[in-house]
Design a protein around this motif. Structure first.
Motif, short mmCIF file in Angstrom:
data_model
loop_
_atom_site.label_atom_id
_atom_site.label_comp_id
_atom_site.label_asym_id
_atom_site.label_seq_id
_atom_site.Cartn_x
_atom_site.Cartn_y
_atom_site.Cartn_z
N PHE A 1 -23.41 40.53 12.65
CA PHE A 1 -23.14 41.52 11.59
C PHE A 1 -22.83 40.83 10.27
CE2 PHE A 1 -20.01 43.96 9.13
CZ PHE A 1 -20.72 45.13 8.92
N LYS A 2 -22.00 39.80 10.31
CA LYS A 2 -21.59 39.12 9.08
C LYS A 2 -22.75 38.36 8.42
CE LYS A 2 -17.52 37.08 9.16
NZ LYS A 2 -16.38 36.26 9.63
N LEU A 3 -23.70 37.89 9.26
CA LEU A 3 -24.85 37.16 8.72
C LEU A 3 -25.95 38.07 8.19
CD1 LEU A 3 -25.13 34.33 11.42
CD2 LEU A 3 -24.36 34.08 9.05
N ASN A 4 -25.88 39.35 8.48
CA ASN A 4 -26.91 40.30 8.04
C ASN A 4 -26.75 40.58 6.55
OD1 ASN A 4 -28.76 42.33 7.67
ND2 ASN A 4 -27.96 43.64 9.31
N PRO A 5 -27.77 40.21 5.73
CA PRO A 5 -27.66 40.43 4.28
C PRO A 5 -27.66 41.91 3.91
CG PRO A 5 -29.86 39.68 4.84
CD PRO A 5 -29.03 39.57 6.08
N GLU A 6 -28.13 42.77 4.84
CA GLU A 6 -28.17 44.20 4.57
C GLU A 6 -27.20 44.95 5.48
OE1 GLU A 6 -32.20 45.41 5.03
OE2 GLU A 6 -32.93 44.17 3.39
N LYS A 7 -26.06 44.35 5.73
CA LYS A 7 -25.10 44.96 6.65
C LYS A 7 -24.54 46.26 6.08
CE LYS A 7 -21.39 41.79 5.15
NZ LYS A 7 -22.25 40.74 4.59
N GLN A 8 -24.22 47.17 7.00
CA GLN A 8 -23.69 48.48 6.64
C GLN A 8 -22.23 48.37 6.18
OE1 GLN A 8 -25.57 51.39 6.74
NE2 GLN A 8 -27.22 49.90 7.08
N PRO A 9 -21.75 49.37 5.47
CA PRO A 9 -20.35 49.32 5.00
C PRO A 9 -19.33 49.53 6.13
CG PRO A 9 -21.37 51.42 4.41
CD PRO A 9 -22.47 50.54 4.93
N LEU A 10 -19.82 50.00 7.29
CA LEU A 10 -18.94 50.20 8.45
C LEU A 10 -19.57 49.53 9.67
CD1 LEU A 10 -16.55 51.69 9.94
CD2 LEU A 10 -18.18 53.57 10.34
N PHE A 11 -18.81 48.69 10.36
CA PHE A 11 -19.31 48.09 11.60
C PHE A 11 -18.91 49.01 12.75
CE2 PHE A 11 -18.81 45.31 15.37
CZ PHE A 11 -20.14 44.94 15.50
N SER A 12 -19.88 49.77 13.28
CA SER A 12 -19.65 50.68 14.40
C SER A 12 -20.38 50.14 15.62
CB SER A 12 -20.14 52.09 14.05
OG SER A 12 -19.89 52.97 15.12
N HIS A 13 -19.64 50.02 16.70
CA HIS A 13 -20.23 49.35 17.87
C HIS A 13 -19.65 49.96 19.15
CE1 HIS A 13 -21.82 46.13 20.39
NE2 HIS A 13 -20.61 45.92 20.87
N HIS A 14 -20.52 50.11 20.18
CA HIS A 14 -20.08 50.62 21.48
C HIS A 14 -20.63 49.75 22.60
CE1 HIS A 14 -19.02 53.52 24.66
NE2 HIS A 14 -20.18 53.21 25.20
N ARG A 15 -19.78 49.43 23.57
CA ARG A 15 -20.24 48.75 24.77
C ARG A 15 -19.53 49.38 25.96
NH1 ARG A 15 -23.28 44.68 26.15
NH2 ARG A 15 -23.52 43.99 23.99
N LYS A 16 -20.31 49.92 26.87
CA LYS A 16 -19.77 50.66 28.00
C LYS A 16 -18.81 49.83 28.83
CE LYS A 16 -21.17 53.37 32.05
NZ LYS A 16 -22.31 53.91 32.83
N GLU A 17 -19.19 48.58 29.14
CA GLU A 17 -18.37 47.76 30.02
C GLU A 17 -17.32 46.94 29.27
OE1 GLU A 17 -22.10 45.45 28.95
OE2 GLU A 17 -21.54 47.51 29.45
N GLY A 18 -17.14 47.18 28.00
CA GLY A 18 -16.15 46.44 27.21
C GLY A 18 -14.72 46.83 27.58
N ASP A 19 -13.76 46.11 27.01
CA ASP A 19 -12.35 46.43 27.24
C ASP A 19 -11.57 46.19 25.96
OD1 ASP A 19 -12.23 43.67 27.02
OD2 ASP A 19 -11.76 43.32 29.13
N GLY A 20 -10.25 46.27 26.04
CA GLY A 20 -9.43 46.11 24.85
C GLY A 20 -9.56 44.74 24.22
N GLU A 21 -9.64 43.70 25.03
CA GLU A 21 -9.77 42.35 24.50
C GLU A 21 -11.11 42.16 23.80
OE1 GLU A 21 -9.45 37.66 25.90
OE2 GLU A 21 -9.13 39.27 27.36
N TYR A 22 -12.15 42.75 24.36
CA TYR A 22 -13.49 42.69 23.75
C TYR A 22 -13.44 43.27 22.33
CZ TYR A 22 -18.47 43.76 23.05
OH TYR A 22 -19.75 43.86 22.55
N MET A 23 -12.80 44.42 22.19
CA MET A 23 -12.72 45.05 20.86
C MET A 23 -11.85 44.24 19.92
SD MET A 23 -12.64 49.16 21.67
CE MET A 23 -11.13 49.13 22.63
N ASN A 24 -10.76 43.68 20.44
CA ASN A 24 -9.87 42.87 19.59
C ASN A 24 -10.57 41.62 19.06
OD1 ASN A 24 -7.52 44.43 19.57
ND2 ASN A 24 -6.87 43.63 21.55
N ILE A 25 -11.39 40.98 19.92
CA ILE A 25 -12.13 39.79 19.49
C ILE A 25 -13.08 40.12 18.34
CG2 ILE A 25 -13.87 38.09 20.19
CD1 ILE A 25 -12.57 38.09 22.96
N ILE A 26 -13.82 41.22 18.50
CA ILE A 26 -14.76 41.63 17.44
C ILE A 26 -14.01 41.92 16.15
CG2 ILE A 26 -16.33 43.46 16.68
CD1 ILE A 26 -17.38 43.66 19.48
#
Length: 408
Positions: free
Chosen positions: A305-330
């Motif tokens: 996301f950070k390397l994308n020159p045309e990145k959106q103003p909001l980083f919205s992301h979903h991962r079904k098998e993710g957890d709290g630590e996964y979201m905190n790392i991002i």
């Protein structure tokens, strides 16, 4: 106390007269929860329904086809709790739940036999016991340990007596001063005891005060299996056992489990412990690897996301098998590059969410996002997080956040 069920535990039906019927409330355990039920307490001239006592649960059955939900003792009377009234003076018919009754008879007589032989052979006195609820029963023995060899020997002694078919006989003593009943094993009479004293005799093995229902011959126990000991109260052990029909049911369940594990583990019974241990270790190793990969993916998602020159103003992301630590790392990797709106779990159901960004965004848009997702959570450390019950509404929440960012 000398009720019909104690004089002849094999009676399944009886006619008796209603002495009293009073409106009462009783606390019962229904579906694992305590509930207060309005009903009536019936006292009869006699009963075949055993009231709870001596470590044995109460019977179930019917009075005039009305289910009896509880049976307790009041002096020398049995009190039956039902949900419908019955006229005083009426002659009524009683029926006992025989399957429950005979199970209690087998377990209780089995307990007497085990206790008597454990004390006579090893000097281990019984201090209490529990009949269980259709599963394993246990006897609390006054010893800190019991070896496998002792358990094996005690089990053999019990089953030898069962094969002999020794008689089991209750005897009533109407005189409290009779020296004969005082020869029986006894921890003392209850303070509210009235009526005759009941002594249970197992031919040549035991003589013990007991108010419960019992088989008339040890042959009716079929067999006893001692399962082993658990740690009990201070300096005591709990000896687990099953008797008669419970033993047959228990063996059937064990075989069904063995058959299932044989298919799952692809190995015979004698190897299943090692195979299961290996499977658990492999699973833990796989889980550890999966978690490592998941953390690496969190870092990668943020960097892409950070390397994308045309990145959106909001980083919205979903991962079904993710957890709290996964979201905190991002969120940590994204940093100040953009506000983050992260979710995990079932996209159409419930899951976890994390929202981070400026304090102004959290203060003004955080509550709206919570309401849209039907979520519960709190804001701390610059991050809104919690549980969302309606992740299907995430697009609506994203639009609210995008609108706020555009207006800021």
């Amino acid at each position: 106390m000398a009720l019909a069920c104690q004089k002849n535990s094999y009676l399944t039906q009886l006619s008796s007269k209603v002495v009293s019927c009073e409106s009462k409330q009783c606390q019962l355990v229904l579906n694992g929860k305590k509930s207060k039920i309005n009903g009536f307490e019936l006292i009869l001239e006699d009963t075949i329904l055993f009231p709870e006592g001596g470590g044995q649960p109460d019977d179930r059955g019917t009075i005039e086809d009305i289910p009896v939900l509880r049976v307790t003792r009041r002096g020398d009377k049995a009190v039956h709790f039902v949900e419908k009234p019955v006229d005083e003076g009426k002659e009524v018919s009683l029926t006992v739940d025989w399957q429950r009754r005979f199970d209690h008879m087998q377990q209780h007589t089995g307990q007497h036999l085990i206790s008597a032989l454990a004390e006579s052979r090893f000097g281990y006195a019984t201090t209490s016991w529990n009949l269980g609820d259709g599963n394993k029963s246990f006897i609390e023995l006054n010893t800190p340990t019991m070896t496998d060899e002792e358990i094996t020997e005690l089990e053999k002694l019990c089953n030898d007596k069962i094969r002999e078919g020794l008689t089991v006989t209750p005897k009533l003593f109407y005189d409290k001063d009779d020296p004969e009943w005082k020869k029986a094993s006894c921890r003392g009479l209850p303070d509210d005891h009235v009526g005759p004293i009941r002594v249970l005799n197992i031919e040549g093995v035991d003589s013990n005060l007991c108010c419960g229902t019992h088989v008339s011959s040890l042959a009716h126990l079929q067999a006893i299996k001692l399962l082993g000991v658990d740690k009990g109260k201070k300096s005591k052990v709990n000896l687990l056992f099953v008797v008669g029909q419970r033993l047959l049911d228990y063996f059937g369940k064990c075989y069904a489990v063995e058959k299932g594990l044989t298919n799952v583990l692809s190995g015979p019974l004698e190897k299943q412990v090692d195979l299961a241990d290996k499977a658990v270790k492999n699973q833990k190793a796989s889980q550890k690897l999966a978690l490592t990969l998941l953390r690496d993916m969190a870092v990668m998602e943020a960097k892409m996301f950070k390397l994308n020159p045309e990145k959106q103003p909001l980083f919205s992301h979903h991962r079904k098998e993710g957890d709290g630590e996964y979201m905190n790392i991002i969120a940590t990797e994204i940093g100040d590059a953009a506000p983050c709106f992260l979710t995990t779990g079932d996209e159409k159901g419930s899951g976890m969410f994390l929202l981070c960004g400026s304090q102004d965004l959290l203060d003004k848009a955080g509550k709206l996002v919570m309401d849209i997702l039907e979520a519960k959570g709190a804001c701390s450390g610059g991050r809104y997080r919690g549980k969302a019950n309606k992740l299907a509404n995430k697009p609506k929440a994203e639009q609210v956040l995008l609108d706020f960012i555009a207006e800021s």
